[in-house]
Design a protein around this motif. Structure first.
Motif, PDB file in Angstrom:
ATOM      1  N   TYR A 140     -56.571 -44.308  14.529  1.00 27.83           N
ATOM      2  CA  TYR A 140     -56.813 -45.312  13.500  1.00 27.83           C
ATOM      3  C   TYR A 140     -58.193 -45.037  12.920  1.00 27.83           C
ATOM      4  O   TYR A 140     -59.195 -45.129  13.630  1.00 27.83           O
ATOM      5  N   ASP A 141     -58.231 -44.682  11.657  1.00 27.48           N
ATOM      6  CA  ASP A 141     -59.493 -44.338  11.011  1.00 27.48           C
ATOM      7  C   ASP A 141     -60.270 -45.591  10.630  1.00 27.48           C
ATOM      8  O   ASP A 141     -59.838 -46.355   9.760  1.00 27.48           O
ATOM      9  N   PHE A 142     -61.388 -45.796  11.290  1.00 31.49           N
ATOM     10  CA  PHE A 142     -62.292 -46.891  10.963  1.00 31.49           C
ATOM     11  C   PHE A 142     -63.541 -46.328  10.295  1.00 31.49           C
ATOM     12  O   PHE A 142     -64.656 -46.695  10.612  1.00 31.49           O
ATOM     13  N   PHE A 143     -63.308 -45.418   9.367  1.00 34.63           N
ATOM     14  CA  PHE A 143     -64.385 -44.833   8.577  1.00 34.63           C
ATOM     15  C   PHE A 143     -63.852 -44.543   7.193  1.00 34.63           C
ATOM     16  O   PHE A 143     -62.645 -44.514   6.966  1.00 34.63           O
ATOM     17  N   LYS A 144     -64.769 -44.372   6.273  1.00 35.51           N
ATOM     18  CA  LYS A 144     -64.383 -43.949   4.927  1.00 35.51           C
ATOM     19  C   LYS A 144     -65.382 -42.908   4.460  1.00 35.51           C
ATOM     20  O   LYS A 144     -66.527 -42.872   4.905  1.00 35.51           O
ATOM     21  N   LYS A 145     -64.886 -42.064   3.581  1.00 36.85           N
ATOM     22  CA  LYS A 145     -65.725 -41.045   2.959  1.00 36.85           C
ATOM     23  C   LYS A 145     -65.603 -41.210   1.455  1.00 36.85           C
ATOM     24  O   LYS A 145     -64.509 -41.423   0.945  1.00 36.85           O
ATOM     25  N   ASP A 146     -66.719 -41.110   0.776  1.00 36.82           N
ATOM     26  CA  ASP A 146     -66.698 -41.252  -0.676  1.00 36.82           C
ATOM     27  C   ASP A 146     -66.312 -39.951  -1.374  1.00 36.82           C
ATOM     28  O   ASP A 146     -65.974 -39.953  -2.541  1.00 36.82           O
ATOM     29  N   SER A 150     -69.320 -35.905   1.584  1.00 43.71           N
ATOM     30  CA  SER A 150     -70.113 -37.053   2.028  1.00 43.71           C
ATOM     31  C   SER A 150     -69.930 -37.317   3.520  1.00 43.71           C
ATOM     32  O   SER A 150     -68.943 -36.915   4.125  1.00 43.71           O
ATOM     33  N   GLU A 151     -70.904 -38.000   4.080  1.00 41.43           N
ATOM     34  CA  GLU A 151     -70.834 -38.432   5.480  1.00 41.43           C
ATOM     35  C   GLU A 151     -69.844 -39.585   5.591  1.00 41.43           C
ATOM     36  O   GLU A 151     -69.753 -40.421   4.702  1.00 41.43           O
ATOM     37  N   ALA A 152     -69.150 -39.641   6.705  1.00 39.67           N
ATOM     38  CA  ALA A 152     -68.243 -40.753   6.953  1.00 39.67           C
ATOM     39  C   ALA A 152     -69.063 -42.002   7.281  1.00 39.67           C
ATOM     40  O   ALA A 152     -70.066 -41.930   7.984  1.00 39.67           O
ATOM     41  N   ARG A 153     -68.636 -43.123   6.755  1.00 39.44           N
ATOM     42  CA  ARG A 153     -69.289 -44.410   7.030  1.00 39.44           C
ATOM     43  C   ARG A 153     -68.320 -45.290   7.811  1.00 39.44           C
ATOM     44  O   ARG A 153     -67.146 -45.401   7.461  1.00 39.44           O
TER      45      ARG A 153
END
Length: 192
Positions: A140-146, A150-153
């Motif tokens: 389950y991805d609890f990050f996003k990338k713009d 970019s670094e994952a947030r």
């Protein structure tokens, strides 16, 4: 609180690096404990009653303490393992590795680990960098990338706000985890 799945002391064991649960100034808890508290409330809904879906999360231990007997006993007597997976924290932690190994040993004696490990991904980790038992999981991805470079947030960092539209993805994914974890616990409970 008794476990929902008979034959286990706990329904969910949260395995995480304390580095991923730092408490930011002005807040009462870190990301992992906030996630756990929110998950507990949703599990109550999914399992139909407050007090259902027991979750074990370890207290803060220092690095010079021996692997606590309580941790070993808890992870060895749990229905599911929920891993808060991070590149710098979880994957480099000897404690987390030992928790996972103990869970796998116990799971072999109680029907295997297939479908019993849930991976919460805080970073965009290459599957080749994962331990064998996690490398085939979608998680389950609890990050996003713009963007690709970019670094994952981390979603909902440092503290998710249900009134903030920017945190909607956090709560939708949390609901996915609670639904699928609740379904797994129901399946396990019905076969015991």
């Amino acid at each position: 609180m008794p476990a929902f799945v008979s034959g286990f002391e706990w329904d969910v064991f949260i395995s995480y690096s304390h580095a991923d649960d730092v408490v930011m100034a002005g807040l009462d808890s870190g990301w992992v404990h906030t996630f756990t508290n929110n998950l507990q409330r949703l599990l109550y809904q999914r399992l139909g009653k407050t007090g259902r879906g027991s979750i074990w999360i370890d207290p803060r231990l220092s690095g010079n303490e021996p692997f606590d007997e309580k941790i070993g006993a808890a992870v060895s007597n749990t229905a599911t393992l929920l891993v808060i997976l991070s590149q710098e924290g979880y994957l480099k932690s000897g404690w987390c590795r030992r928790e996972r190994e103990l869970f796998l040993q116990a799971a072999r004696r109680s029907g295997g680990h297939k479908g019993r490990i849930f991976a919460i991904r805080l970073n965009d980790i290459n599957h080749r960098d994962l331990p064998p038992e996690l490398e085939r999981q979608l998680g389950y991805d609890f990050f996003k990338k713009d963007g690709e470079q970019s670094e994952a947030r981390i979603l909902g960092f440092p503290f998710p706000n249900p009134r903030d539209p920017a945190d909607r993805a956090y709560f939708l994914r949390l609901d996915d985890v609670a639904r699928e974890l609740g379904d797994r616990l129901k399946d396990m409970a019905s076969t015991r």
